[in-house]
Design a protein around this motif. Structure first.
Motif, PDB file in Angstrom:
ATOM      1  N   ALA A 233       0.720  -1.197   0.114  1.00 35.33           N
ATOM      2  CA  ALA A 233       0.130  -0.093  -0.102  1.00 35.33           C
ATOM      3  C   ALA A 233       0.937   1.448   0.167  1.00 35.33           C
ATOM      4  O   ALA A 233       0.642   2.557  -0.701  1.00 35.33           O
ATOM      5  N   ASP A 242      -3.369   2.196  -8.523  1.00 38.70           N
ATOM      6  CA  ASP A 242      -4.757   1.745  -7.533  1.00 38.70           C
ATOM      7  C   ASP A 242      -4.455   0.687  -6.586  1.00 38.70           C
ATOM      8  O   ASP A 242      -4.398  -0.175  -6.981  1.00 38.70           O
ATOM      9  N   TYR A 243      -5.014   0.443  -5.745  1.00 37.66           N
ATOM     10  CA  TYR A 243      -4.573   0.145  -4.430  1.00 37.66           C
ATOM     11  C   TYR A 243      -5.501   0.140  -3.640  1.00 37.66           C
ATOM     12  O   TYR A 243      -6.599   0.501  -2.695  1.00 37.66           O
ATOM     13  N   ARG A 244      -6.152  -1.181  -3.348  1.00 37.25           N
ATOM     14  CA  ARG A 244      -7.930  -1.440  -3.100  1.00 37.25           C
ATOM     15  C   ARG A 244      -7.929  -2.695  -2.180  1.00 37.25           C
ATOM     16  O   ARG A 244      -8.117  -3.320  -2.577  1.00 37.25           O
ATOM     17  N   PRO A 245      -8.310  -1.948  -0.724  1.00 40.28           N
ATOM     18  CA  PRO A 245      -8.555  -2.803   0.501  1.00 40.28           C
ATOM     19  C   PRO A 245     -10.632  -3.465  -0.140  1.00 40.28           C
ATOM     20  O   PRO A 245     -10.986  -2.352  -0.413  1.00 40.28           O
ATOM     21  N   HIS A 246     -10.248  -4.460   0.157  1.00 42.22           N
ATOM     22  CA  HIS A 246     -11.507  -5.078  -0.047  1.00 42.22           C
ATOM     23  C   HIS A 246     -11.878  -6.507   1.427  1.00 42.22           C
ATOM     24  O   HIS A 246     -10.838  -6.549   2.060  1.00 42.22           O
ATOM     25  N   GLU A 251     -15.075 -10.510  -2.906  1.00 43.44           N
ATOM     26  CA  GLU A 251     -15.163  -8.554  -3.271  1.00 43.44           C
ATOM     27  C   GLU A 251     -13.963  -9.013  -4.454  1.00 43.44           C
ATOM     28  O   GLU A 251     -13.768  -7.956  -5.436  1.00 43.44           O
ATOM     29  N   ALA A 252     -13.043  -9.244  -3.501  1.00 39.34           N
ATOM     30  CA  ALA A 252     -11.989  -9.292  -4.236  1.00 39.34           C
ATOM     31  C   ALA A 252     -11.700  -9.588  -4.717  1.00 39.34           C
ATOM     32  O   ALA A 252     -10.534  -9.518  -6.642  1.00 39.34           O
ATOM     33  N   SER A 255     -11.745  -8.510  -9.648  1.00 40.34           N
ATOM     34  CA  SER A 255     -10.704  -7.490  -9.731  1.00 40.34           C
ATOM     35  C   SER A 255     -10.207  -8.388 -10.287  1.00 40.34           C
ATOM     36  O   SER A 255      -9.341  -8.121 -10.822  1.00 40.34           O
ATOM     37  N   ALA A 269      -7.320  -7.504  -0.544  1.00 37.89           N
ATOM     38  CA  ALA A 269      -6.928  -6.356  -1.847  1.00 37.89           C
ATOM     39  C   ALA A 269      -6.097  -6.763  -3.067  1.00 37.89           C
ATOM     40  O   ALA A 269      -6.640  -7.509  -3.675  1.00 37.89           O
ATOM     41  N   SER A 270      -6.935  -5.645  -3.902  1.00 34.59           N
ATOM     42  CA  SER A 270      -6.479  -5.286  -5.137  1.00 34.59           C
ATOM     43  C   SER A 270      -5.516  -3.913  -5.854  1.00 34.59           C
ATOM     44  O   SER A 270      -5.409  -3.109  -4.894  1.00 34.59           O
ATOM     45  N   HIS A 272      -4.111  -2.078  -9.089  1.00 33.78           N
ATOM     46  CA  HIS A 272      -3.823  -2.680 -10.813  1.00 33.78           C
ATOM     47  C   HIS A 272      -2.862  -1.454 -10.643  1.00 33.78           C
ATOM     48  O   HIS A 272      -3.168  -0.117 -10.415  1.00 33.78           O
TER      49      HIS A 272
END
Length: 359
Positions: A233, A242-246, A251-252, A255, A269-270, A272
């Motif tokens: 992160a 683009d770091y996204r917690p899920h 949900e993860a 992606s 997390a995912s 991009h």
């Protein structure tokens, strides 16, 4: 003195005398014995197995159409000797190789004097080629059996001179991408250069039409010990990723088609990566260095489950599977994928079709 013009690269497939393990040995653990160390004893083991009728050799050279089915997925390809001296850019690798491994493999192959399995090549065949293969497989197969591993095989010998010539003409101009066997193909090129005028100027290949019965393309996933999602992160902020917690696994994984999916045993997390690179290129060229990770800490896994099982030791990294077009585009551009980036399935079981260099 005039020098002759260089020949255009061509995919030249020739008939060969197939060596086959008996049906009850194909794909079975016992099949590995013939190729085990010491390699210099392989010829004697092969002769012993031939005497015991565990190995059979077909009487006349032929091209083969080999169709095999695993777990409901059928793949069909043309198997023959490829003239590597004519292939050039007609055969395109899509993954990098380690030259020390190539040298070691070339030595082993020469000692074995055997192609124990065809190198898998994939291409988009023409309608004319699919029509020709369809007509040749309308008759009853010359061989049909299910091996101990549950893979069902059907094989047609193509021996008629006109049929062999037609297949040769239809594949000559194709540009094929190596699906499986990058190191073996590189080793075959080495042996062809070292042993001109010998059988090492050919190697055994299977040409699969991705527009007909395609190999299934999957990703090879990663895990990195001692890596944390906090490190990922923080690097994402600095790099502009683009770091996204899920909140959940589901949900993860939603992606995964376009992003890296990360799991540390608890959190998901995912990621991009910035830019237009495919995620596997971004991972090895940019992300791992940004995370302070060297190759020794990266482990490879053929299934997501295997990668996720190692998440407790660091971070599991699930990669999206590239398409055939992405793989072929990278191969044509001379931009090989990192090693162990793609997995093509199903592969034919060992021993179904082999080539003996002593024949």
């Amino acid at each position: 003195m005039d020098t002759p013009p260089e020949q255009e690269p061509q995919l030249v497939l020739r008939p060969f005398r197939a060596l086959r393990l008996r049906e009850s040995f194909v794909g079975a653990p016992v099949a590995n014995r013939i190729f085990a160390r010491p390699y210099r004893s392989a010829a004697r083991r092969l002769q012993d197995w031939q005497r015991q009728r565990h190995v059979r050799i077909d009487g006349e050279p032929a091209l083969y159409i080999h169709e095999y089915t695993s777990s409901g997925v059928s793949v069909r390809g043309i198997v023959g000797e490829l003239d590597v001296t004519r292939a050039g850019s007609a055969v395109l690798p899509h993954e990098a190789v380690r030259m020390e491994q190539v040298a070691e493999l070339a030595e082993r192959m020469e000692t074995l004097a055997l192609n124990p399995a065809p190198i898998l090549l994939m291409h988009r065949g023409t309608p004319a080629l699919r029509t020709a293969v369809g007509l040749l497989t309308e008759r009853k197969p010359d061989l049909s059996f299910t091996d101990p591993g549950g893979q069902h095989h059907r094989m047609w010998r193509v021996q008629d001179t006109d049929d062999v010539q037609l297949i040769g003409t239809l594949v000559a101009a194709t540009r094929a991408v190596i699906a499986d066997g990058h190191h073996r193909y590189a080793a075959a090129l080495e042996l062809a250069a070292q042993r001109p005028g010998t059988g090492w100027e050919q190697t055994l290949v299977m040409l699969v039409d991705q527009s007909d019965t395609p190999l299934q393309l999957g990703a090879i996933h990663r895990s990195v010990v001692c890596l944390t999602l906090e490190t990922v992160a923080a690097a994402a902020i600095l790099r502009g990723d683009d770091y996204r917690p899920h909140a959940s696994r589901r949900e993860a994984l939603a992606s995964l088609e376009h992003a890296l999916v990360l799991h540390d045993g608890e959190k998901w997390a995912s990621l991009h990566p910035r830019g237009l690179q495919l995620p596997v290129f971004a991972l090895h060229e940019d992300l791992l260095p940004a995370w302070g990770v060297d190759d020794a800490r990266v482990q490879h896994h053929h299934t997501a489950g295997q990668a996720l099982a190692r998440a407790r030791d660091g971070v599991a990294i699930l990669l999206p599977a590239p398409s055939f077009e992405q793989v072929a585009t990278a191969a044509r551009a001379g931009q090989p994928f990192p090693q162990k980036a793609t997995s093509f399935q199903p592969k034919p079981h060992l021993g179904a079709l082999m080539r003996d260099l002593r024949d």
